[in-house]
Enzyme design. Structure first.
Site, PDB file in Angstrom:
ATOM      1  N   PHE A  12       4.140  -7.430   7.899  1.00  0.00           N
ATOM      2  CA  PHE A  12       3.899  -6.146   6.977  1.00  0.00           C
ATOM      3  C   PHE A  12       5.036  -5.801   6.511  1.00  0.00           C
ATOM      4  O   PHE A  12       5.930  -5.231   7.239  1.00  0.00           O
ATOM      5  CB  PHE A  12       2.825  -5.272   7.765  1.00  0.00           C
ATOM      6  CG  PHE A  12       2.627  -4.112   6.807  1.00  0.00           C
ATOM      7  CD1 PHE A  12       1.287  -4.143   6.517  1.00  0.00           C
ATOM      8  CD2 PHE A  12       3.441  -3.155   6.731  1.00  0.00           C
ATOM      9  CE1 PHE A  12       1.016  -3.020   5.619  1.00  0.00           C
ATOM     10  CE2 PHE A  12       3.199  -2.049   5.849  1.00  0.00           C
ATOM     11  CZ  PHE A  12       2.014  -2.068   5.447  1.00  0.00           C
ATOM     12  N   GLU A  13       5.028  -5.641   4.921  1.00  0.00           N
ATOM     13  CA  GLU A  13       6.063  -4.839   4.531  1.00  0.00           C
ATOM     14  C   GLU A  13       5.928  -4.524   3.029  1.00  0.00           C
ATOM     15  O   GLU A  13       5.098  -5.462   2.332  1.00  0.00           O
ATOM     16  CB  GLU A  13       7.532  -5.520   4.534  1.00  0.00           C
ATOM     17  CG  GLU A  13       7.470  -7.121   4.281  1.00  0.00           C
ATOM     18  CD  GLU A  13       9.025  -7.588   4.228  1.00  0.00           C
ATOM     19  OE1 GLU A  13       9.735  -7.269   5.071  1.00  0.00           O
ATOM     20  OE2 GLU A  13       9.086  -8.625   3.693  1.00  0.00           O
TER      21      GLU A  13
END
Length: 383
Positions: free
Chosen positions: A281-282
């Protein structure tokens, strides 16, 4: 005759001896019982509001799925996937739509080292009304470079596989890590975008999002956002920090003094504590990756060959790049985004949990202040 006190003394020293043996021989045990770790988990306070709260002007009140915002960031939701990943892709995409993108309708870009099948494309198109593009990764961005010593690289893979290092024997995994570290943002389908949200197959989004994280990133000047932080496997990055220090010594002008070194190191940069943002997740600014500082940083790491001679992951590479080369206030912990990638999850607390109608249980399964989490170190940057 041995008195009770002597029994107690013998037991005490036996425990101390066992603790020392486990600390030396088992890295996870040493981390769990270290003074710094215990101190970090003892102070479970939350970040100052200004560091993790999304201002009200970015929130949308209402229930209509036909909502179209007046402003839209130059952004895309990006997924690297294979055709065989389709079931997991469907799971992630459906949740992304239900929790966020049905309202905001940001475009999707799917990338693959091989052409996507017609079945894959048709199934994805059934799940969203947002624009979709499917791209093929150029071979020169994916395959192991010719200048890598294959004998040395294959020996490293064999050794890691023998030692049961996760993905230690995989060449495709190394290709993926190198691609995500230094090439995905150069893909022709992403060249027109500035911001991206990385989405992976088989992840879970727990909460409804009533705000646009891309506009928040843009207006607040953020370059990197995350939800989970933890240490990397030490055996996969044995020379990474030494290589980073070489880069810093050669390019001191590219390192801002108010960076997040305190997240990466407990001794002012002498050693790496292995903390990184979990990059599955980014939400980040691709112009930061495309900039001079990160470009030189990645090229320095790439020339060292550690993606193949060891097993450098894109998570520590991105994390060190963002924490070292950007001021610390350019980073953001997305507290409101409930997220799970096996086996860890972030679940928002209190009012954020209620507001997002989150279906995770923040009390029984939340990695934020687990003993293995690096979030306390991030907190202390702003204490």
């Amino acid at each position: 005759m041995i008195t009770p006190w002597r029994y107690l003394i013998l037991v005490f020293f036996a425990i101390i001896g066992l603790h020392f043996i486990l600390t030396v021989s088992h890295e996870a045990y040493g981390n769990a019982t270290s003074i710094s770790r215990i101190w970090g988990t003892a102070g479970k306070g939350s970040l100052p509001d200004k560091q993790h709260t999304v201002p009200e002007q970015y929130r949308w009140e209402g229930n209509s799925t036909a909502f179209t915002p007046d402003r839209r960031a130059n952004a895309s939701i990006v997924m690297l996937a294979r055709n065989v990943d389709l079931p997991g892709v469907v799971k992630s995409l459906k949740q992304m739509e239900d929790r966020f993108n049905k309202r905001f309708r940001y475009p999707y870009v799917f990338l693959n080292e091989e052409p996507f099948t017609v079945q894959f494309k048709e199934r994805i198109a059934e799940l969203t009304d947002a624009p979709i593009e499917f791209g093929l990764i150029p071979k020169e961005h994916w395959v192991q470079p010719e200048w890598i010593d294959e004998e040395k690289a294959s020996a490293a893979r064999e050794e890691m596989s023998k030692n049961n290092v996760i993905y230690g024997g995989s060449l495709p995994y190394r290709n993926m890590c190198r691609f995500n570290s230094g090439f995905f943002f150069k893909h022709e389908l992403l060249a027109k975008y500035r911001y991206y949200w990385r989405m992976e197959p088989d992840v879970t989004y727990f909460c409804d999002l009533d705000f646009d994280p891309f506009l928040f990133m843009e207006d607040q000047g953020k370059v990197y956002g995350f939800t989970i932080a933890l240490p990397e496997y030490g055996s996969t990055i044995e020379t990474l920090w030494d290589t980073v220090k070489e880069f810093v010594d050669q390019n001191p002008d590219l390192v801002p003094p108010d960076n997040a070194m305190g997240f990466l190191s407990d001794d002012d940069g002498m050693t790496y504590n292995r903390c990184h943002f979990w990059s599955n997740f980014e939400i980040a600014d691709m112009d930061f990756w495309r900039g001079e500082a990160y470009t030189k940083y990645f090229e320095h790491l790439d020339k060292a060959g550690g993606f193949y001679y060891e097993r450098w992951g894109d998570a520590p590479v991105h994390s060190i790049g963002a924490a070292l080369l950007a001021p610390k206030d350019k980073l953001h912990f997305f507290h409101d985004v409930g997220y799970r990638h096996e086996p860890f999850q972030h679940c928002p607390l209190s009012e954020s949990h209620k507001r997002g109608k989150c279906w995770c249980d923040a009390q029984t399964d939340n990695f934020d202040y687990h003993w293995y989490s690096c979030l306390p170190r991030y907190d202390r940057l702003f204490a």
